[in-house]
Design a protein around this motif. Sequence first.
Motif, PDB file in Angstrom:
ATOM      1  N   MET A 191       0.832  -1.200   0.000  1.00 27.21           N
ATOM      2  CA  MET A 191       0.000   0.000   0.000  1.00 27.21           C
ATOM      3  C   MET A 191       0.872   1.258   0.000  1.00 27.21           C
ATOM      4  N   VAL A 192       0.252   2.401  -0.318  1.00 28.06           N
ATOM      5  CA  VAL A 192       0.940   3.691  -0.375  1.00 28.06           C
ATOM      6  C   VAL A 192       0.233   4.660   0.556  1.00 28.06           C
ATOM      7  N   PHE A 193       1.027   5.373   1.384  1.00 26.28           N
ATOM      8  CA  PHE A 193       0.463   6.307   2.350  1.00 26.28           C
ATOM      9  C   PHE A 193       1.150   7.659   2.229  1.00 26.28           C
ATOM     10  N   ASN A 194       0.332   8.730   2.316  1.00 34.05           N
ATOM     11  CA  ASN A 194       0.851  10.091   2.230  1.00 34.05           C
ATOM     12  C   ASN A 194       0.682  10.860   3.541  1.00 34.05           C
ATOM     13  N   GLY A 195       0.448  10.141   4.605  1.00 38.81           N
ATOM     14  CA  GLY A 195       0.342  10.788   5.904  1.00 38.81           C
ATOM     15  C   GLY A 195      -0.450   9.950   6.879  1.00 38.81           C
ATOM     16  N   LYS A 297       2.017  14.719   4.103  1.00 37.26           N
ATOM     17  CA  LYS A 297       2.804  15.118   2.935  1.00 37.26           C
ATOM     18  C   LYS A 297       2.070  16.183   2.132  1.00 37.26           C
ATOM     19  N   ASP A 298       2.792  17.241   1.776  1.00 34.69           N
ATOM     20  CA  ASP A 298       2.226  18.303   0.952  1.00 34.69           C
ATOM     21  C   ASP A 298       2.098  17.782  -0.481  1.00 34.69           C
ATOM     22  N   LYS A 299       0.888  17.765  -0.972  1.00 38.14           N
ATOM     23  CA  LYS A 299       0.629  17.224  -2.312  1.00 38.14           C
ATOM     24  C   LYS A 299       1.363  18.010  -3.386  1.00 38.14           C
ATOM     25  N   GLY A 328       4.999   6.767   1.987  1.00 34.95           N
ATOM     26  CA  GLY A 328       5.160   5.725   2.981  1.00 34.95           C
ATOM     27  C   GLY A 328       4.608   4.393   2.505  1.00 34.95           C
ATOM     28  N   ASN A 329       5.221   3.301   2.956  1.00 38.00           N
ATOM     29  CA  ASN A 329       4.674   1.988   2.637  1.00 38.00           C
ATOM     30  C   ASN A 329       4.191   1.236   3.878  1.00 38.00           C
ATOM     31  N   TYR A 330       4.519   1.738   5.078  1.00 37.38           N
ATOM     32  CA  TYR A 330       3.991   1.179   6.322  1.00 37.38           C
ATOM     33  C   TYR A 330       3.703   2.311   7.291  1.00 37.38           C
ATOM     34  N   VAL A 331       2.689   2.127   8.123  1.00 30.33           N
ATOM     35  CA  VAL A 331       2.387   3.071   9.204  1.00 30.33           C
ATOM     36  C   VAL A 331       2.093   2.270  10.461  1.00 30.33           C
ATOM     37  N   GLU A 332       2.589   2.762  11.610  1.00 29.66           N
ATOM     38  CA  GLU A 332       2.246   2.102  12.863  1.00 29.66           C
ATOM     39  C   GLU A 332       2.048   3.128  13.967  1.00 29.66           C
ATOM     40  N   TRP A 333       1.188   2.767  14.924  1.00 32.31           N
ATOM     41  CA  TRP A 333       0.845   3.621  16.050  1.00 32.31           C
ATOM     42  C   TRP A 333       0.959   2.795  17.336  1.00 32.31           C
ATOM     43  N   ALA A 361      -3.667   2.985  28.494  1.00 33.89           N
ATOM     44  CA  ALA A 361      -3.019   3.917  27.580  1.00 33.89           C
ATOM     45  C   ALA A 361      -3.595   3.665  26.190  1.00 33.89           C
ATOM     46  N   TYR A 362      -3.757   4.715  25.416  1.00 31.41           N
ATOM     47  CA  TYR A 362      -4.433   4.541  24.124  1.00 31.41           C
ATOM     48  C   TYR A 362      -3.921   5.525  23.084  1.00 31.41           C
ATOM     49  N   VAL A 363      -4.160   5.149  21.836  1.00 31.52           N
ATOM     50  CA  VAL A 363      -4.036   6.036  20.680  1.00 31.52           C
ATOM     51  C   VAL A 363      -5.408   6.049  20.030  1.00 31.52           C
ATOM     52  N   LYS A 364      -6.031   7.215  19.901  1.00 33.78           N
ATOM     53  CA  LYS A 364      -7.366   7.276  19.321  1.00 33.78           C
ATOM     54  C   LYS A 364      -7.381   8.175  18.079  1.00 33.78           C
ATOM     55  N   ARG A 365      -8.549   8.202  17.426  1.00 34.84           N
ATOM     56  CA  ARG A 365      -8.729   8.973  16.183  1.00 34.84           C
ATOM     57  C   ARG A 365      -7.602   8.692  15.184  1.00 34.84           C
ATOM     58  N   VAL A 366      -7.261   7.454  15.070  1.00 31.90           N
ATOM     59  CA  VAL A 366      -6.239   7.037  14.108  1.00 31.90           C
ATOM     60  C   VAL A 366      -6.761   7.243  12.691  1.00 31.90           C
ATOM     61  N   SER A 367      -5.923   7.777  11.822  1.00 33.71           N
ATOM     62  CA  SER A 367      -6.311   7.909  10.420  1.00 33.71           C
ATOM     63  C   SER A 367      -5.072   7.864   9.545  1.00 33.71           C
ATOM     64  N   ILE A 368      -5.277   7.582   8.276  1.00 28.50           N
ATOM     65  CA  ILE A 368      -4.194   7.652   7.300  1.00 28.50           C
ATOM     66  C   ILE A 368      -4.642   8.499   6.112  1.00 28.50           C
ATOM     67  N   LEU A 369      -3.663   9.102   5.446  1.00 28.78           N
ATOM     68  CA  LEU A 369      -3.901   9.834   4.207  1.00 28.78           C
ATOM     69  C   LEU A 369      -3.465   8.905   3.084  1.00 28.78           C
ATOM     70  N   ASP A 370      -4.436   8.477   2.264  1.00 27.16           N
ATOM     71  CA  ASP A 370      -4.152   7.395   1.321  1.00 27.16           C
ATOM     72  C   ASP A 370      -3.465   7.888   0.052  1.00 27.16           C
TER      73      ASP A 370
END
Length: 418
Positions: A191-195, A297-299, A328-333, A361-370
Motif C-alpha cells: 500500500m501507499v500512504f501520504n500521511g 505530505k504536501d501534495k 510511505g509503505n507502512y504506518v504504525e501507532w 493507555a491509548y491512541v485514538k482517532r487514528v487515520s491515514i492519508l491514502d
Amino acid sequence: ALYSSLSLFLLLVEMEVKGQVMCVLLMCYIFGHIITSHNCGFIEARISSKFGDLEIEKKLRTINKPAVKIIKTIHGEKYGCVDFFKQPAFDHPSMKNHTYHYKMRPISHSEEKRKRETNNTGFGYLWENGVGCPIGTVPIRRITKDDILGLNSLEDIYTPRSSYNTSTVGTSDPYYDQHHFAVGRTPNKGMVFNGATMELCITAPKVKPSQFSSARLHIQMGDDFIQMGITVNPLLYKDDQPRLFVYTKAGGQQCYNHQCDVGMISVRQDYPMGLSMLPASERGAKTSYFSSFGLIKDKANGNWWFEFGTDAEEIGFWPSNLFRQSSGNYVEWGGEVFTASLPGPQMGYGVFPFEQVRYDAYVKRVSILDVNYNFDTKVDYMESFSDDNGGYKVIDFVKSEFQDAGHIIFYGGSGLNH
C-alpha cells in the motif's frame, strides 16, 4: 572491573608468576566476568562512545548554532533562538539552493489557513518571557558534551525503529532484540500512504537511566522513516518526564529533533522540540490528557509536515529530497521501548490493556492519508502486533461504544522480566 582484572594479570607477569594454574584461573575469571556482564547487564560491555573529542566538538558546533538570544521555558530549560536559515538541517548538501523561509506553510492548504498559522503565536505560554523567540528565529535546545556521550554510549542499538523487522521468535542472544513493541500497524500489502494522524494519551511510564519508553506515530518510507510522539528518555532529556520528540532516519543518517542535518526544519518561533508534556494522565481518572499529532505530505511538493494540536498547527517539515522514497509503505501507532537491562521499562500505564479508556493507555482517532490524498478514519485493515506478550500487549479496537474516539488502540505493559 575488566580493566582492573587486566592490570592484575600484567602485574603477575611482571612478578614472574608463571604458574600455569594461576594463569588459567585468572583468565577464566576475566572472561567469566565479561560473559556475566553481557548476559545480566546487557549494556555494560558496550559503554563506549564512538566519537572522539574532535568529533564531539564538531557535533556540538553543528547543533549549538550561534543564537540571537538564550531563552528559558517555564520549566527552566534553555533554548537558543537560532536564525531560521542557520538550523542544522540547512547544513545538508541538498539545501545549497533552497528557497525555504520561516513563513512557509504547506502549499496544498488554503490561503486562509496558511495566513492564520503564519501569524499565530499561540505557544507563547510555554516560555518565561510569554512569547518565545524573536520572529525569524527558531528555538533549538542547547546540547552539552555529556548529552552526546550519553546518547552515543549505546551506539546504534539505542535508536528508535520500526516493528516490521522484529521477530516474535525467541533467541538466546540477549542483544536481540532489546526493542519491544505493542502497536497497531498497516499490513505488508504494497500500500501507499501520504500521511497519518493520531490523538495520543499522555502517560509517564517508569524507566531506568539507560532505557526509554515511547508512544509514537511511525511512517516507514523504504529504508527511511519519521517518528513523532512522546517519550520518557533519560539519556536524551536528562529526566523522567514525558517529552515531545521527532526522530528522522534518512539517507543513512538518523537523529532526534534538530540534532543532525536530516532533522526537522522548524518554522515556528514559539514551539520547542523536547517540550515537557506534563501533566500526564492518571490511570482511572475521569479525564485523561492527550495531544494530537499529524505527519502529512504536501501534495504540491512532497514535503512532509509535522502538525500538532487540535488545530493542526504546522511546527516544521522535512524536504522531500531527503528521502529515497516519496511516500510511505507502512504506518504504525503505539508503544516502543528499549530495554537495556532487566526488568524492562514500563509502557503506557505499566499494565496490560483491557479495553477501558479510563484505565488503558491509548491512541485514538487514528487515520491515514491514502494514495489519493483522502483521509481514511476507519483503517479497518489494521493489524495488531506485540513481539512479546509476556511484557507488553496491544488491543486494536473498533466498537460502537468508542465511536467518538474513532479507531482506537489500547496498549501497555509492566515490562519484561526474563
